[in-house]
Design a protein around this motif. Sequence first.
Motif, PDB file in Angstrom:
ATOM      1  N   THR A 112      -0.715   0.272 -11.726  1.00  0.00           N
ATOM      2  CA  THR A 112      -0.822   1.295 -12.353  1.00  0.00           C
ATOM      3  C   THR A 112      -1.713   2.904 -12.800  1.00  0.00           C
ATOM      4  O   THR A 112      -2.343   3.405 -13.823  1.00  0.00           O
ATOM      5  CB  THR A 112      -2.417   0.570 -13.333  1.00  0.00           C
ATOM      6  N   GLY A 113      -1.255   3.538 -11.610  1.00  0.00           N
ATOM      7  CA  GLY A 113      -0.912   5.305 -11.704  1.00  0.00           C
ATOM      8  C   GLY A 113      -2.129   5.581 -10.812  1.00  0.00           C
ATOM      9  O   GLY A 113      -2.010   7.057 -10.770  1.00  0.00           O
ATOM     10  N   LYS A 114      -2.691   5.133 -10.296  1.00  0.00           N
ATOM     11  CA  LYS A 114      -3.639   4.539  -8.835  1.00  0.00           C
ATOM     12  C   LYS A 114      -2.437   6.550  -8.543  1.00  0.00           C
ATOM     13  O   LYS A 114      -3.683   7.292  -7.655  1.00  0.00           O
ATOM     14  CB  LYS A 114      -4.542   4.188  -8.491  1.00  0.00           C
ATOM     15  N   ASN A 115      -1.722   5.601  -7.803  1.00  0.00           N
ATOM     16  CA  ASN A 115      -1.756   6.141  -6.296  1.00  0.00           C
ATOM     17  C   ASN A 115      -0.680   7.768  -6.767  1.00  0.00           C
ATOM     18  O   ASN A 115      -0.233   8.178  -7.216  1.00  0.00           O
ATOM     19  CB  ASN A 115       0.155   5.652  -6.153  1.00  0.00           C
ATOM     20  N   LEU A 116      -0.832   8.212  -5.455  1.00  0.00           N
ATOM     21  CA  LEU A 116      -0.366   9.630  -4.806  1.00  0.00           C
ATOM     22  C   LEU A 116       1.202   9.329  -5.277  1.00  0.00           C
ATOM     23  O   LEU A 116       2.446   8.534  -4.997  1.00  0.00           O
ATOM     24  CB  LEU A 116       0.228  10.602  -4.023  1.00  0.00           C
ATOM     25  N   THR A 117       2.045  10.171  -6.210  1.00  0.00           N
ATOM     26  CA  THR A 117       3.571  10.401  -6.228  1.00  0.00           C
ATOM     27  C   THR A 117       4.284  11.443  -6.014  1.00  0.00           C
ATOM     28  O   THR A 117       3.940  12.327  -5.821  1.00  0.00           O
ATOM     29  CB  THR A 117       3.683   9.980  -7.866  1.00  0.00           C
ATOM     30  N   GLU A 163      -6.016   2.921   0.072  1.00  0.00           N
ATOM     31  CA  GLU A 163      -7.033   1.987  -0.936  1.00  0.00           C
ATOM     32  C   GLU A 163      -6.294   1.162  -1.451  1.00  0.00           C
ATOM     33  O   GLU A 163      -6.092   1.630  -2.228  1.00  0.00           O
ATOM     34  CB  GLU A 163      -8.355   2.139  -0.814  1.00  0.00           C
ATOM     35  N   TYR A 164      -6.452   0.072  -1.655  1.00  0.00           N
ATOM     36  CA  TYR A 164      -6.197  -1.542  -2.431  1.00  0.00           C
ATOM     37  C   TYR A 164      -7.406  -1.755  -3.127  1.00  0.00           C
ATOM     38  O   TYR A 164      -7.782  -1.959  -4.271  1.00  0.00           O
ATOM     39  CB  TYR A 164      -5.361  -1.890  -1.824  1.00  0.00           C
ATOM     40  N   THR A 165      -8.314  -2.599  -1.601  1.00  0.00           N
ATOM     41  CA  THR A 165      -9.323  -3.010  -2.018  1.00  0.00           C
ATOM     42  C   THR A 165     -10.570  -2.801  -1.462  1.00  0.00           C
ATOM     43  O   THR A 165     -10.198  -2.704   0.065  1.00  0.00           O
ATOM     44  CB  THR A 165      -9.395  -4.948  -2.447  1.00  0.00           C
ATOM     45  N   PRO A 166     -11.831  -2.684  -2.196  1.00  0.00           N
ATOM     46  CA  PRO A 166     -12.761  -2.044  -0.776  1.00  0.00           C
ATOM     47  C   PRO A 166     -13.085  -2.740   0.791  1.00  0.00           C
ATOM     48  O   PRO A 166     -13.289  -1.664   1.325  1.00  0.00           O
ATOM     49  CB  PRO A 166     -13.942  -1.865  -1.004  1.00  0.00           C
ATOM     50  N   SER A 167     -12.907  -3.936   0.482  1.00  0.00           N
ATOM     51  CA  SER A 167     -13.385  -4.328   1.620  1.00  0.00           C
ATOM     52  C   SER A 167     -12.069  -5.398   2.414  1.00  0.00           C
ATOM     53  O   SER A 167     -12.193  -6.618   2.480  1.00  0.00           O
ATOM     54  CB  SER A 167     -14.182  -6.012   1.219  1.00  0.00           C
ATOM     55  N   GLU A 168     -10.448  -4.774   2.143  1.00  0.00           N
ATOM     56  CA  GLU A 168      -9.444  -5.549   2.617  1.00  0.00           C
ATOM     57  C   GLU A 168      -9.859  -5.305   4.248  1.00  0.00           C
ATOM     58  O   GLU A 168      -8.766  -5.672   4.765  1.00  0.00           O
ATOM     59  CB  GLU A 168      -8.589  -4.504   1.761  1.00  0.00           C
ATOM     60  N   ALA A 169     -10.910  -4.353   5.005  1.00  0.00           N
ATOM     61  CA  ALA A 169     -10.751  -4.593   6.355  1.00  0.00           C
ATOM     62  C   ALA A 169     -10.957  -5.474   6.664  1.00  0.00           C
ATOM     63  O   ALA A 169     -10.735  -5.956   8.150  1.00  0.00           O
ATOM     64  CB  ALA A 169     -11.631  -3.225   7.247  1.00  0.00           C
ATOM     65  N   LEU A 170     -11.583  -6.560   5.892  1.00  0.00           N
ATOM     66  CA  LEU A 170     -11.957  -7.886   6.548  1.00  0.00           C
ATOM     67  C   LEU A 170     -10.505  -9.065   6.995  1.00  0.00           C
ATOM     68  O   LEU A 170     -11.305  -9.812   7.500  1.00  0.00           O
ATOM     69  CB  LEU A 170     -12.963  -8.438   5.556  1.00  0.00           C
ATOM     70  N   ALA A 230      -0.232  -1.449   6.559  1.00  0.00           N
ATOM     71  CA  ALA A 230       0.212   0.231   7.685  1.00  0.00           C
ATOM     72  C   ALA A 230       1.367   0.472   6.888  1.00  0.00           C
ATOM     73  O   ALA A 230       1.643   1.514   7.468  1.00  0.00           O
ATOM     74  CB  ALA A 230      -0.326   0.381   9.067  1.00  0.00           C
ATOM     75  N   THR A 231       1.944  -0.550   7.648  1.00  0.00           N
ATOM     76  CA  THR A 231       3.286  -1.047   7.095  1.00  0.00           C
ATOM     77  C   THR A 231       4.080  -0.180   5.637  1.00  0.00           C
ATOM     78  O   THR A 231       5.001   0.535   5.446  1.00  0.00           O
ATOM     79  CB  THR A 231       4.803  -2.490   6.761  1.00  0.00           C
ATOM     80  N   GLU A 232       3.263  -0.713   4.432  1.00  0.00           N
ATOM     81  CA  GLU A 232       3.013  -0.136   3.183  1.00  0.00           C
ATOM     82  C   GLU A 232       2.898   1.229   3.220  1.00  0.00           C
ATOM     83  O   GLU A 232       3.495   2.593   2.180  1.00  0.00           O
ATOM     84  CB  GLU A 232       3.107  -0.577   2.272  1.00  0.00           C
ATOM     85  N   ALA A 233       1.440   1.650   4.158  1.00  0.00           N
ATOM     86  CA  ALA A 233       1.282   2.966   3.754  1.00  0.00           C
ATOM     87  C   ALA A 233       2.362   3.771   4.543  1.00  0.00           C
ATOM     88  O   ALA A 233       2.606   5.089   3.349  1.00  0.00           O
ATOM     89  CB  ALA A 233       0.097   3.014   4.045  1.00  0.00           C
ATOM     90  N   LYS A 234       2.850   3.768   5.271  1.00  0.00           N
ATOM     91  CA  LYS A 234       3.854   4.285   6.194  1.00  0.00           C
ATOM     92  C   LYS A 234       5.491   4.551   5.047  1.00  0.00           C
ATOM     93  O   LYS A 234       5.483   6.003   4.773  1.00  0.00           O
ATOM     94  CB  LYS A 234       4.349   3.833   7.356  1.00  0.00           C
ATOM     95  N   ARG A 235       5.265   3.895   4.596  1.00  0.00           N
ATOM     96  CA  ARG A 235       6.519   3.972   4.005  1.00  0.00           C
ATOM     97  C   ARG A 235       6.042   5.113   2.462  1.00  0.00           C
ATOM     98  O   ARG A 235       6.842   5.600   2.396  1.00  0.00           O
ATOM     99  CB  ARG A 235       7.128   2.014   2.708  1.00  0.00           C
ATOM    100  N   SER A 282      -1.225   3.072  -1.983  1.00  0.00           N
ATOM    101  CA  SER A 282      -2.405   1.238  -1.875  1.00  0.00           C
ATOM    102  C   SER A 282      -0.817   0.343  -2.409  1.00  0.00           C
ATOM    103  O   SER A 282       0.043   0.689  -3.285  1.00  0.00           O
ATOM    104  CB  SER A 282      -3.365   1.648  -3.459  1.00  0.00           C
ATOM    105  N   TRP A 283      -1.392  -0.990  -2.831  1.00  0.00           N
ATOM    106  CA  TRP A 283      -0.709  -2.064  -3.524  1.00  0.00           C
ATOM    107  C   TRP A 283      -0.153  -1.575  -5.515  1.00  0.00           C
ATOM    108  O   TRP A 283       0.193  -2.308  -6.201  1.00  0.00           O
ATOM    109  CB  TRP A 283      -0.844  -3.151  -3.397  1.00  0.00           C
TER     110      TRP A 283
END
Length: 471
Positions: A68-73, A92-99, A109-114, A64-65
């Motif tokens: 604060t420590g949520k992401n996999l490292t 997932e960054y926010t629940p409704s970002e698909a909107l 997707a660009t950031e998730a891929k990276r 995610s963006w």
Amino acid sequence: MGHLSRRTLLRAVGTAALGTAAGMTIGTPPAAAAVRLGIDYSWGRPRPSAIAAAGYSFVCRYLSWNTTGKNLTRSEADALRAAGLDIVSNWEYTPSEALGGYAEGVRNATEAKRQALACGAPASRPIYFSVDFDATAGQQSTINAYFDGIASVIGRGRTAAYGGYYAIDRLLDAGKITWAWQTYAWSDGLWDSRAELRQVRNGITVDGADCDLNEAHAGDFGQWGGGGPTGTASIYGVLPDGRLTYTAVDVATGRRSHGAVVSTATIGFTPKAMATLNFNTILITDSEGKLYRVDVVTNKDSLVFNQPILLATGWTHDLLAYDGNTHLFGIAGGVLRRYTVSTAKPAAANISSGELVGTGFVLKTLTTTASNWILGTAFDGRLLAYRINGVLTGTGNYIPYELKDSTWQVFDNLTSPGSGVYFGHRPEGSMHHYLDQSPHDGNGADILGLGTVDDTGWTQILLSAQPATIT
């Protein structure tokens, strides 16, 4: 998925019951066919050793963006893999970002891929993107556009979604995703059988961390990192005289672990094509176009089956294959059709009339490698894969991939239990073992020849492995 408000709400209404299935015992089914348990978590950090000790074999972890420590490292991923745990990537960054529609899908997707690559994920593995709210049908076009944006970056074959039943069902029906992770939230007790993953409970505690409980209902659910394929390939066959065979092969070693067990009885007709539905159910067509169901009673020390049951006529298929997730594929005269099988032991009424996928499928062999993925060899030696759309519209129903341009014509049977494991049978009776390290990337450069199961002895004229049983 780590949102306190949703967890609080769901605890108030209760959790869904975990599903169980009853069936007869006919020997010992492969362990890999069982549902696997895993967890997902956000800021909590259960120790990998404690996760494994608690009986879980995979984790679903965030990209995610968030900073604060949520992401996999990478260090966490390495520790999970060292403990033998598989990893599933989830954005997932926010629940409704698909909107946010198409543009937001491209950006995420660009950031998730990276991030996934930085954590050590193979470039071919899917990434699940969350629809973490009670999405309505009126919002679906925007959500579809979001996943179109994702697919433009990582490819439709890697595009996956997390969400409630209705959002997942609509995305699969529209062909917007290839992989699905359904939560019991916003699902009214319904489960989409096409979803590889199910989130069945929130708020469990593992090693002091707040986690969610998940089930994997497919051998390949997008996992990576825990090691090579493991499990047993259950392979049924028909001998020239009509007797059935059962052989179990350890996919890690390529050695037979059981069998071959041969029946005394014959099926009583001339077989033409076969597909294994599950551990004790086989479909076989004959030379007159009749479709039979064969129910296996035991395959442990001997192979015993009930009298074949005639289901239908007009089944003139040269090739059949079942994908382990309701889809039966048949080819007749170069025409590929997809049938829906709605029960484990189908009667005629439980098999749909069939949908046209396309024409020009002049294949020598046919198998499946995952839900809506088929694999076959052409008579000129090419190895070909096809991703079939969830919804067939008449045009553009599939994407073809040429994995190899020659040499595979030597096989008269090709079968797969899933997760990139292929077995090729040659007419002189040898059986060969292959591993496609990234089975759904459309590229055969990473297919490894793992040696010969047996040089001789495989005298079956038809072979079919139970699908979707390997992890």
